[in-house]
Every structure is written in structure tokens, then in C-alpha cells.
Scaffold this motif. Structure first.
Motif: not given
Ligand code: ZOZ
Ligand code: NAI
Length: 309
Positions: A225, A228-229, A233-234, A236, A238-240, A242-243, A252
Motif C-alpha cells: 500500500a 502504491l502511494y 497510484h493513489g 493515502k 483513497d487507498i484507505d 478503497a480497502m 485502511g
């Protein structure tokens, strides 16, 4: 045949002692995990001695336990506040504290260690306690990442040594990973499984392999993760999101990393990379290294991936 091999692996023998019913528990280390485990053990009727290096730390541990019990009671005894208060007092009575591990273990059925994640310090502790605890006493470690067989190697009770890996926050998380080494006896393993169940947890059986089950899968996920950040690619946030919303995780990866502590996660990953340098799952992250070097370790220091002040 498979069953027989299993018994041999666990050191089962006809002369082995019967399962130990765990009633008296010594927990070494009254930090995040030790205090949580003490609370759950005391809440389920065990007599607990919590050991740490100073009375001040132990006072804080008891405060943490009290605070957490209040949260539990608010829900469990929502309509009966007096019964709730009675429950808290009863649980607290089951916990005594000590700065003398050597004396504490003398009447213990189980010695569970939750001190700093450092092999040498854990080995020294168990080597010392091995000479002082009764023969029937089971030793266990709550380590997140160190091999149980390495921790137990300085003792003469390899058959009575296993892993009991709890999850944070202990009062809320239902899982316990029970780890047997190639020397752990079947009786010891069964006693640890039973103990976990008596605590109201669900145990799973694990081999003594890096990260057992949960951390072996989850630490690489947390690192990926971050990578990826770093690749852009996303965000923090949005990744949180998303998961949490995509797969139903309660936190997240950035929230959870801050909650656990970035130093802990980096320490685990660095250790695994040392053992297996070519494994791309164990690749480092510049951002993680930088935050840890700056002392931004997550919630406990007020800043990690996010700010908490
Ligand atoms: C794995 C990577 C590598 C790591 C390496 C080291 C780590 C390890 O070896 C193994 C680990 O522990 S990994 C970490 C595992 N833990 C998690 O994944 C936690 C995920 N989060 C959650 O489950 C919930 O957010 C959580 C339960 C925490 C909180 O729930 P919520 O999100 O709903 O938020 P709250 O509103 O704060 O809480 C709701 C109610 O939960 C109760 N509660 C929470 N914390 C408590 C605690 N400490 N004691 C007692 N009760 C507690 C409480 O009832 C609370 O309600 P209120 O009191 O009214 O707020
Ligand atoms: N924090 C987490 O999310 C999890 C941590 N673990 C593992 O549990 C263990 C403890 O972790 P935390 O509770 O987070 O650490 P912590 O830093 O909150 O607590 C450790 C406690 O041990 C005490 N201590 C250190 N050396 C000692 C000694 N020789 N004798 C007595 N007490 C000593 C310290 O004073 C401190 O109070 C580590 O092995 C860690 O890897 C396992 C699961 C989850």
C-alpha cells in the motif's frame, strides 16, 4: 500414519505429563499487548500477575485496563451500571502487579511474554525464568515476527514452550494464533488452544514460520500500500477508503499502520528481508524508512502517515 507423524513431531510420549489446566498466569510486559492480555485473562477468572520494569509503568497498565474495562462494561452492562462496576472491581482484584519476574513465576501455570520485540532480550528473560518456574509451567511468547524456536532455545523446556499471538486491541480482537515448534509437545499445544478458548477467543493452529498466518499475509500488504502511494497510484485517503469499502476492512492500510506503529512494521520487514533478501514481497519503502527515521511512528507519537495532534 499422518496422525502418528504429527504426534512424534510434537514430542508426544506415553510418559508425558497430562494437559496443564491454566489458572495462574504471569504476563511479562505491561504495554499495549500485555495489559490487554491481562485484562482478558482476569475477566475470564484467571489469577494474573502482570510484570514490568517499574511501578510507574505498571500503574499505567492498570489505568489502561480500567479504561478498557469501562468501555466493555458500557456495552455489556448498558442497563445495569452497578453490576458493571461490580464486574470491573472483580476483574481488577484478579490482577496483581510485580517488578520481580523471578518471584512471580513461582506459582504460575503459564508465563506469557509480551516485552520488547528483541530476540536477545526475550532469550535472556526466558533463560532466567526457566530456572525459577515449576516444572509443569508452560512458557509462551506473544512475538509478532521472531521464530518461537529461537526464543525457546535458551531454555530446557522446549516441549513446554509455544507461541500465543494475540491481536491489538486484545479485548476486541477475537483471534489467537497458537504456534507449536517441532519440539512443542501435543499436551502443551492443547493446553494453549484450550486456554485461548477459555479466554473467549478463537484459536488457529500455526507453524513456527515467519509471521505465522496473519502477519505473513498482512505485512507485505501494508508495505505494498505504501509503495502504491509512493508510485503516485493513489492518495493515502483513497487507498484507505478503497480497502475499507471495497473489502470491508475496519481500517485502511495507512490508518492501521499508524495504529500499530511504523517502527514495528518496519522492524518486522527488515528482519524478513535479511532472511530472504531476494523476495520482492519484502522490498523496502523509502517513505516508511524516512518516517521512522524522523520519529513519526504513528498514533503513539502524534504523527505517522496522518497527524493526530
Ligand atoms: C498486521 C501487520 C503487522 C503488524 C505487526 C504487529 C501487530 C501484530 O502482530 C498483530 C496485530 O495486532 S495486527 C493489528 C490487528 N488489529 C486490527 O486490524 C484492528 C482493526 N481495527 C478494528 O478492528 C477496529 O477499528 C477497532 C476494534 C480497533 C475499533 O473499532 P471501531 O473502528 O469501530 O472504532 P471505535 O469507535 O473506536 O470502537 C468501537 C467500539 O470498540 C470497542 N473498543 C475499541 N477499542 C477498545 C479497547 N481497547 N478496549 C475495549 N473496547 C474497545 C468499544 O466498545 C468502542 O466503543 P466506545 O468505547 O463507545 O468508543
Ligand atoms: N503492538 C502490537 O500491535 C502487537 C505486538 N505484538 C508483540 O507483543 C510484544 C509487546 O508489544 P507491545 O505491547 O506493542 O509493546 P510495548 O512497548 O507497548 O510494551 C512492552 C512492555 O514490555 C516492558 N518490558 C521490556 N523489557 C522488559 C523486561 N525485560 N521485563 C519486563 N518488562 C519488560 C516495557 O517496559 C513495556 O511496558 C512484542 O513482542 C510485539 O511484537 C504482538 C501482537 C500485536
Amino acid at each position: 500414519m499422518a496422525f502418528f507423524a504429527h504426534q512424534i513431531r510434537r514430542g508426544f510420549s506415553s510418559s508425558a505429563v497430562r494437559n496443564v489446566v491454566i489458572k495462574q498466569v504471569t504476563i511479562i510486559g505491561g504495554g499495549q499487548m500485555g495489559a490487554g492480555i491481562a485484562q482478558v485473562a482476569a475477566s475470564t477468572g484467571h489469577s494474573v500477575t502482570l510484570v514490568d520494569t517499574s511501578d510507574d509503568i505498571l500503574k499505567k497498565s492498570i489505568k489502561t485496563i480500567e479504561g478498557s474495562l469501562k468501555r466493555v462494561v458500557k456495552k455489556k452492562f448498558a442497563d445495569k451500571p452497578e453490576a458493571g462496576e461490580e464486574f470491573i472491581q472483580k476483574v481488577l482484584k484478579n490482577v496483581s502487579t510485580s517488578t520481580d519476574a523471578g518471584s512471580a513465576v513461582k506459582s504460575s501455570d503459564l508465563v506469557l511474554e509480551a516485552i520488547v520485540e528483541n530476540l536477545k532480550i526475550k532469550q535472556d528473560l526466558f533463560s532466567r525464568l526457566d530456572k525459577l518456574a515449576p516444572a509443569h509451567t508452560i512458557f509462551a511468547s506473544n512475538t509478532s515476527s521472531l521464530p518461537i524456536s529461537d526464543i525457546s532455545s535458551t531454555t530446557n523446556r522446549l516441549d513446554r514452550f509455544g507461541g500465543l499471538h494475540f491481536f491489538n486491541p486484545v479485548p476486541m480482537m477475537k483471534l489467537v494464533e497458537v504456534i507449536g515448534t517441532s519440539s512443542t509437545s501435543q499436551e502443551t499445544f492443547d493446553s494453549l488452544l484450550n486456554f485461548s478458548k477459555v479466554l473467549g477467543k478463537t484459536p488457529v493452529s500455526c507453524k513456527d514460520t515467519p509471521g505465522f498466518i496473519v502477519n505473513r499475509l498482512f505485512v507485505p500488504y501494508l508495505y505494498e500500500a505504501v509503495r502504491l502511494y509512493e508510485r503516485g497510484h493513489g492518495s493515502k485517503e483513497d487507498i484507505d477508503i478503497a480497502m475499507k469499502l471495497g473489502v470491508g476492512y475496519p481500517m485502511g492500510p495507512f490508518e492501521l499502520s499508524d495504529y500499530i506503529g511504523l517502527d514495528t512494521i518496519k522492524f518486522i520487514m527488515d528482519g524478513w528481508r535479511e532472511m530472504d533478501p531476494d523476495n520482492t514481497l519484502f522490498a523496502p519503502s523509502e517513505l516508511m524508512d524516512k518516517l521512522v527515521a524522523e520519529g513519526k511512528l504513528g498514533k503513539k507519537t502524534g504523527e505517522g502517515f496522518y497527524k493526530y495532534k
